[in-house]
Enzyme design. Structure first.
Site, mmCIF file in Angstrom:
data_model
loop_
_atom_site.group_PDB
_atom_site.id
_atom_site.type_symbol
_atom_site.label_atom_id
_atom_site.label_comp_id
_atom_site.label_asym_id
_atom_site.label_seq_id
_atom_site.Cartn_x
_atom_site.Cartn_y
_atom_site.Cartn_z
ATOM 1 N N ASP A 445 0.830 -1.198 0.000
ATOM 2 C CA ASP A 445 0.000 0.000 0.000
ATOM 3 C C ASP A 445 0.865 1.248 0.000
ATOM 4 O OD1 ASP A 445 0.910 -0.644 2.569
ATOM 5 O OD2 ASP A 445 -0.792 0.283 3.576
ATOM 6 N N ARG A 449 5.044 4.372 6.306
ATOM 7 C CA ARG A 449 4.544 4.297 7.681
ATOM 8 C C ARG A 449 4.601 2.838 8.175
ATOM 9 N NH1 ARG A 449 -1.157 5.828 5.613
ATOM 10 N NH2 ARG A 449 -2.078 3.811 5.141
ATOM 11 N N GLU A 451 3.024 0.287 7.980
ATOM 12 C CA GLU A 451 2.199 -0.696 7.259
ATOM 13 C C GLU A 451 3.076 -1.387 6.215
ATOM 14 O OE1 GLU A 451 -1.956 -0.324 6.350
ATOM 15 O OE2 GLU A 451 -2.036 1.633 7.311
ATOM 16 N N ASP A 458 -5.452 -2.671 -3.075
ATOM 17 C CA ASP A 458 -4.561 -1.737 -3.753
ATOM 18 C C ASP A 458 -3.919 -2.418 -4.975
ATOM 19 O OD1 ASP A 458 -4.934 -1.246 -0.932
ATOM 20 O OD2 ASP A 458 -3.507 0.396 -1.085
ATOM 21 N N GLU A 724 -2.036 9.050 -1.063
ATOM 22 C CA GLU A 724 -3.081 8.125 -0.619
ATOM 23 C C GLU A 724 -4.459 8.781 -0.692
ATOM 24 O OE1 GLU A 724 -2.663 6.964 3.470
ATOM 25 O OE2 GLU A 724 -3.966 5.235 3.191
HETATM 26 C C1 BGC Z 1 -4.022 0.953 3.567
HETATM 27 C C2 BGC Z 1 -4.829 0.893 2.305
HETATM 28 C C3 BGC Z 1 -5.637 -0.362 2.412
HETATM 29 C C4 BGC Z 1 -6.603 -0.073 3.508
HETATM 30 C C5 BGC Z 1 -7.668 -1.079 3.697
HETATM 31 C C6 BGC Z 1 -4.971 1.171 4.686
HETATM 32 O O1 BGC Z 1 -4.393 1.327 5.905
HETATM 33 O O2 BGC Z 1 -3.008 1.883 3.511
HETATM 34 O O3 BGC Z 1 -4.263 1.253 1.169
HETATM 35 O O4 BGC Z 1 -6.167 -0.861 1.267
HETATM 36 O O5 BGC Z 1 -5.960 0.195 4.721
HETATM 37 O O6 BGC Z 1 -8.803 -0.437 3.566
#
Ligand code: BGC
Length: 933
Positions: A445, A449, A451, A458, A724
């Site tokens: 994604d 950060r 994640e 995505d 984003e």
């Molecule tokens: C991510 C998104 C992902 C989403 C789920 C987020 O925290 O960065 O891109 O698809 O969560 O809804």
């Protein structure tokens, strides 16, 4: 005549290693001959074996020889026969080597530190090996739960970084295969590795919930296969008897936290003659499988563009580009000097904006040994950043001693796009950069950060654009193996993340549908039929989950959805609160997945499965139309995503209904004054849905809009990657207050696929671009567009340009391609290989009439200069007023502008009237076309 002929085995062009004993072969011929066609191919191996394959097949052709044995290397060539029977020269040689180790031959044990003192402790492991007679070949296989740099006598054995990458460890671990013969002359050698935890020891989860889900300590396994010149063989495999020590220099390393490196004045570990303790076997011992996709490499280095001093007096380096990688420092200074590098994507109030990084501290610490010029590059981490704040540099800092090293999976670039519209050009480059930053071992994604996860939604949204910009077939096929494995663990539910570090899964539409969409996109774009066949069971399991969630072939409205995630109208802290109801999104995706399954099953000759899926799809269609589409062609969610789904997924089929839906979509687009109004789900579809029905002016105004929210707004704010959120940075330069605000998320960049297919006109209509529909749209507002695209059929190029009242169109069709040509005012025709050019009249737009306060708002919004002048006048009187008026107004109404401005102070209304009067009669057609809306 064939001017070039390139042969490749399986997916990779960066390495001879293949992971299967019967690698499929693909080749691409280049020719200037008009209408060239292949009638046969002859494939020859260097040992004299040869075979002729009749026909035009040239993509993923089945291996025509005996299966390769482990490490067996062959060199293949191909030559082609044209339609008249003439044979080409042979291709350049293509080396092919089998890199997989049969499971029963894998002996290396994963080993780590016997007594770690810290969690996720970086370590080194080594063993001295003696080569006592000449070698014919030496092959090193290695893997890690973590990431490693493997060295022989101190030198890295290859140029990859963060290998072996991240897979769903419980299901599969990948091993590398490296030829090391030249490094092992007779004598003693030190084979060793520097290992960090990387993805394996990272803590995943939100906030306080974050925890290590795989293991506390990294481990590594190495297996060296030696074939001596005398024909004997030897395997040296890692065991707990190997020496292992805490890394003397890499003190701590994490993907999110960064790395601490302390240089020591003692010599390097490979020259250290002291005895280290023995290693310890890791508690898990998965047997790895060979890599088949490209590894991560250092791809590019960027120099410092500017050295900034922030309001608080800190030194910040600006690399001019938001990128993913890390710094490399070359520095001299006294022993113990500590340099700290913090990273961020943007500045806020002139300082690093680190709030969006959340738990990811993204800080590297470098401590000097004081021994002359020292080089630092943190091998076990990466950051998403444009800016790096440096403290502790000894003496005056020379920015030339610092580079940003860009890393990503080393895929082959395939698509390029040129236009003289500078903002659109930059948007395209931003999408490329966001792909680069997020195609790092797996599709993520975001790269910055806490994640950096393989969110399935995505990836599926972006897959067509990704397949245009790079050859990502192997990369995504590699990830799909994990997707299928994670799905199998969740009873058919495709998780929202792959690898699934959440450990649980629920069916979320648009996310789980990656199981049907991604293999279908790869089959269409790269002609990877095998992958599609391998995916049919996973696709079937997923649609069964969807059908169950929907309670049969009806509406899917019963489970938690992300929906049209990040609709610009959603509040900053409610990303799923979209205008389009989640049930419309979910039911549309259920339909989509059923149709993709039906097509895939048909291609795999599973006719009954295909028929079953078509029948269910027909039922879902009926339920969808009945519940969500009124006979008038309005939808219950009167929002662009809803219309785009019904149209682009082929749910509405009746021509009258489709025309009505498209008309309403165009109307809604005008109503919003051509501001983007879609989230993740609708964004890749909305321009196609407009241009399919000839609403090119609306599509253009939406694409070229510069006010927030729009594709180009971030570009006007200096973005160098895709954000984003449509407004990750607000117009006043502050960072969006949402706790989820990345400046490098590719999903909203999915529009690029449309630029290639529709604006430039390279729409693939047969698999692997064997045939394209060349029907480019000379988009109002653009003067030109040109693309080059490397496809399995070869390189297409296409362009158009307005000049002197005409439009010149060009198309180059590659050797294995064909095109259906549909140009305005010309009879449709077919084009074979070679260069083609056409010229048509450039229709002048209707100049319209002079506009004033008393003109209907519907006319104001259709005149880019007038609309812009109104907005600027409102903005200059009161920041925020323009946006308020824009959002309050239905721009399709015949209401005069003066009425729409009823709540605006009279003096401001007067100013608006004056600027409109000053515009006078409409500008000549040419300059109207150049204006942004
Ligand atoms: C991510 C998104 C992902 C989403 C789920 C987020 O925290 O960065 O891109 O698809 O969560 O809804």
């Amino acid at each position: 005549m064939i001017t070039a002929l390139r042969l490749r085995a399986e997916y990779r062009t960066d390495s001879p290693w293949v992971a299967v004993a019967r690698p499929r072969l693909s080749w691409i011929a280049e020719t200037d001959d008009p209408d060239w066609a292949q009638s046969a191919a002859e494939i020859t191996l260097d040992d004299g074996r040869s075979t002729v394959v009749e026909g035009a097949d040239h993509v993923f052709v089945a291996w025509p020889f005996a299966s390769l044995a482990p490490r067996e290397e062959v060199t293949a060539r191909v030559r082609l026969r044209d339609a008249l029977g003439a044979w080409s020269e042979p291709s350049d040689p293509c080396r092919i080597r089998l890199g997989s180790v049969p499971a029963e031959d894998w002996r290396a044990r994963l080993i780590g530190l016997a007594e770690p003192t810290d969690a996720a402790q970086p370590f080194i492991v080594r063993r001295t090996i003696t080569v006592d007679r000449p070698l014919a070949s030496a092959t090193l296989y290695w893997t890690a739960l973590g990431a490693a740099t493997v060295r022989i006598d101190g030198r890295p054995i290859d140029d990859t970084v963060l290998s072996p990458g991240w897979t769903s460890y419980a299901d599969r671990l990948v091993h590398e295969s490296v030829e090391v013969t030249s490094r092992l002359a007779p004598g003693d050698h030190v084979l060793g590795a520097e290992v960090t935890g990387a993805w394996y020891t990272e803590s995943y989860g939100f906030g306080e919930e974050a925890r290590r889900v795989y293991g506390d300590q990294p481990s590594v396994a190495l297996q060296l296969h030696l074939l001596y010149e005398d024909g004997t063989e030897e395997t040296i495999a890692s065991t707990p008897e190997w020496e292992a020590a805490a890394s003397p220099e890499v003190i701590a390393s994490g993907l999110y936290e960064g790395e601490t490196i302390v240089h020591s004045a003692a010599g390097p570990w490979w020259a250290d003659s002291s005895q280290w303790p023995s290693a310890r076997e890791a508690s898990e011992q998965p047997v790895p499988v060979a890599r088949f996709s490209e590894p991560v490499r250092r791809i590019e280095e960027l120099q410092v563009v500017e050295v900034l001093t922030t309001p608080s007096g800190r030194t910040v380096l600006d690399f001019g580009q938001n990128l993913v990688g890390r710094l490399r420092l070359d520095v001299e200074g006294p022993a113990g000097t500590t340099i700290i590098a913090r990273h961020a994507e943007v500045l806020e109030d002139g300082e690093l904006a680190v709030r969006p990084l959340r738990r990811a501290t993204s800080t590297d610490t470098f401590v000097l040994s004081g021994e002359g010029r020292e080089s630092f590059e943190p091998a076990g981490t990466f950051h998403g950043f444009r800016y790096a704040e440096i403290t502790g540099w000894p003496g005056a800092m020379d920015p030339d001693r610092i580079r940003a090293v860009v890393i990503h999976s080393d895929m082959r670039r395939t698509g390029s796009f040129r236009t003289s519209h500078p903002l659109l050009q930059r948007l395209h480059e931003n999408v490329v950069w966001s792909m680069r930053g997020n195609f790092l071992a797996l599709p993520t994604d975001c790269p910055q950060r806490d994640e950096r996860l393989g969110w399935t939604g995505d990836a599926q949204i972006f897959a067509p654009t990704a397949s245009t910009l790079y050859d990502c077939n192997g990369f995504l096929a590699h990830w799909l193996v994990d997707l299928r494995a994670c799905q199998a663990r969740s009873s058919g539910v495709v998780p929202t993340l792959v690898p699934n570090v959440f450990g649980f899964a629920w069916p979320a539409a648009g996310w789980g549908d990656a199981a049907t969409v991604v293999p279908s996109v790869l089959a269409d774009r790269f002609d990877d039929d095998q992958l599609l066949h391998d995916s049919v069971d996973s696709m079937t399991a997923w649609v069964q989950v969807e059908l169950e969630a929907a309670g049969g072939a009806g509406l899917w409205e019963s489970t938690l959805q992300f929906g049209d995630w990040l609709d610009p109208a959603a509040p900053a802290d409610m990303a799923g609160a979209a205008k389009t109801s989640p049930g419309i999104v979910a039911t549309a995706y259920l339909f989509r997945s059923l149709t993709l399954l039906a097509e895939a099953a048909a291609r795999a000759d599973r006719i009954e499965d295909a028929a079953w899926a078509w029948e269910r799809a027909a039922e879902v269609r009926e339920a969808f139309l009945e519940a969500y589409v009124a006979p008038s062609g309005r939808m219950v969610s009167d929002a662009p995503t809803a219309y785009a789904l019904a149209l682009r997924f082929g749910i509405a089929v009746d021509p009258g209904t489709r025309a009505a839906l498209a008309a309403r979509l165009a109307e809604v687009t005008r109503r919003d004054a051509f501001h983007i109004s879609t989230g993740f789900i609708g964004t890749p579809l909305v321009l196609d849905a407009l241009s399919d029905f000839g609403y090119d002016a609306e599509a253009s105004a939406l694409l070229l809009q510069t006010r927030v929210p729009s594709w180009l707004y971030p570009v006007t704010m200096g973005a160098t990657t895709v954000w984003e959120r449509w407004d990750s940075m607000l117009p006043d330069g502050t960072v969006n207050p949402g706790e989820m605000t990345s400046f490098n998320h590719y999903a909203l960049g999915a529009v690029v696929d449309w630029l290639y297919r529709r604006v430039a006109g390279l729409e693939p209509i047969e698999r692997g671009y064997a045939r394209v529909r060349f029907a480019p749209i000379a988009l109002p507002g653009l003067d030109d567009a040109a693309v080059e695209l490397d496809t399995p059929a070869g390189r297409y190029s296409a362009s158009w340009r307005r000049h002197d009242g005409r439009i010149d169109w060009t198309l180059t069709v590659p050797a294995h391609g064909r095109a259906d040509v549909v140009l305005p005012g010309l009879a449709s025709t077919e084009a074979g290989s070679g260069h083609h050019a056409w010229s048509t009249a450039n229709p002048a737009p209707n100049p319209g009439s002079a506009l004033s306060l008393w003109s209907p708002v519907a006319e104001i919004v259709l005149s880019p200069p007038a609309y812009r002048a109104v907005m600027e006048a409102l903005e200059s009187s009161d920041p925020g007023l323009a946006d308020l008026v824009r959002r309050r107004t239905d721009w399709t109404l015949r209401t005069p502008l003066a009425a729409a401005l009823f709540s605006v102070p009279a003096s401001v209304v007067d100013t608006v009237g004056a600027v409109l009067d000053a515009l006078g009669p409409p500008a000549p057609a040419a300059s109207v076309q150049e204006d942004d809306h």
